[in-house]
Design an enzyme around this catalytic site. Structure first.
Site, mmCIF file in Angstrom:
data_model
loop_
_atom_site.group_PDB
_atom_site.id
_atom_site.type_symbol
_atom_site.label_atom_id
_atom_site.label_comp_id
_atom_site.label_asym_id
_atom_site.label_seq_id
_atom_site.Cartn_x
_atom_site.Cartn_y
_atom_site.Cartn_z
ATOM 1 N N LEU A 57 17.210 -6.975 43.112
ATOM 2 C CA LEU A 57 16.970 -7.274 41.703
ATOM 3 C C LEU A 57 15.790 -6.399 41.321
ATOM 4 O O LEU A 57 14.751 -6.420 41.989
ATOM 5 C CB LEU A 57 16.659 -8.767 41.523
ATOM 6 C CG LEU A 57 16.697 -9.334 40.109
ATOM 7 C CD1 LEU A 57 18.046 -9.097 39.435
ATOM 8 C CD2 LEU A 57 16.405 -10.825 40.127
ATOM 9 N N ASP A 58 15.952 -5.594 40.287
ATOM 10 C CA ASP A 58 14.937 -4.615 39.912
ATOM 11 C C ASP A 58 13.564 -5.241 39.713
ATOM 12 O O ASP A 58 13.442 -6.409 39.347
ATOM 13 C CB ASP A 58 15.327 -3.911 38.607
ATOM 14 C CG ASP A 58 16.583 -3.079 38.736
ATOM 15 O OD1 ASP A 58 16.871 -2.605 39.846
ATOM 16 O OD2 ASP A 58 17.276 -2.917 37.717
ATOM 17 N N PHE A 59 12.545 -4.428 39.900
ATOM 18 C CA PHE A 59 11.143 -4.802 39.712
ATOM 19 C C PHE A 59 10.925 -5.454 38.345
ATOM 20 O O PHE A 59 10.219 -6.442 38.220
ATOM 21 C CB PHE A 59 10.294 -3.524 39.842
ATOM 22 C CG PHE A 59 8.819 -3.718 39.745
ATOM 23 C CD1 PHE A 59 8.098 -4.259 40.802
ATOM 24 C CD2 PHE A 59 8.132 -3.335 38.602
ATOM 25 C CE1 PHE A 59 6.718 -4.420 40.720
ATOM 26 C CE2 PHE A 59 6.755 -3.488 38.505
ATOM 27 C CZ PHE A 59 6.053 -4.034 39.577
ATOM 28 N N SER A 91 13.231 -6.932 36.463
ATOM 29 C CA SER A 91 14.212 -7.983 36.181
ATOM 30 C C SER A 91 13.746 -9.269 36.850
ATOM 31 O O SER A 91 12.920 -9.253 37.752
ATOM 32 C CB SER A 91 15.588 -7.584 36.710
ATOM 33 O OG SER A 91 16.045 -6.422 36.041
#
Length: 180
Positions: free
Chosen positions: A41-43, A45
């Protein structure tokens, strides 16, 4: 062991960071020893991240052949038109190829925790919330899809992976899930 974790905004999906200065990582949340993220999960997000100590389970959760649906609540800049929503539903042409069709619907602003830092708000530009369910997981896919149809993402929160919901976990909280 399977853990559901609500990853806060601005936290890396790994336990160490070699950056200077170091960024926050999963190591700061008291997670059990030996677990690792099943997926990313992106930084920038937020939301549901699954962690496990079982390599086979991690593979079943993340391998595209198993097509685990992932549902996101996405705050976008602009008021979505039906043509934009239909483009997301049909699949969007990205630089790494077309996406699979997505389940997309508009929703009222959900009751979520405040984000720190808050999203940028422009009084002259409206925003809206979408529920988007994908069955693939490319790098920054939701953000790239919404941008491709003219609806830049302001906030992205994953709320479900397969049959596992976020279910009321606050940012930084986690719970062990029963074996299935």
């Amino acid at each position: 062991m399977l853990i559901a974790f609500n990853k806060p905004y601005g936290v890396l999906c790994q336990f160490t960071d070699r950056s200077v200065p170091p960024r926050p990582t999963l190591a700061g949340f008291g997670l059990p020893a030996g677990v690792y993220p099943a997926g990313r999960l992106d930084f920038d997000s937020e939301g549901l991240l699954l962690l496990t100590d079982d390599g086979g389970l991690a593979h079943r959760l993340t391998d595209p052949r198993h097509k685990q649906p992932k549902t996101y609540w996405v705050q976008v800049e602009g008021e979505p038109r039906e043509a934009q929503l239909q483009a997301l539903r049909d699949g969007v042409a990205l630089n790494d190829g077309p996406t699979l069709p997505a389940d997309v619907e508009t929703l009222a602003a959900p009751a979520l925790w405040p984000r720190d830092p808050p999203i940028r708000v422009r009084k002259s530009v409206p925003d809206a919330w979408l529920s988007i369910t994908l069955r693939e997981g490319r790098n920054r896919q939701v953000r790239r899809m919404t941008a491709a149809v003219g609806l830049p993402t302001l906030r992205l929160v994953r709320i479900r992976i397969g049959g596992i919901p976020l279910d009321g976990l606050s940012p930084g909280q986690w719970r062990a899930l029963p074996p299935s």
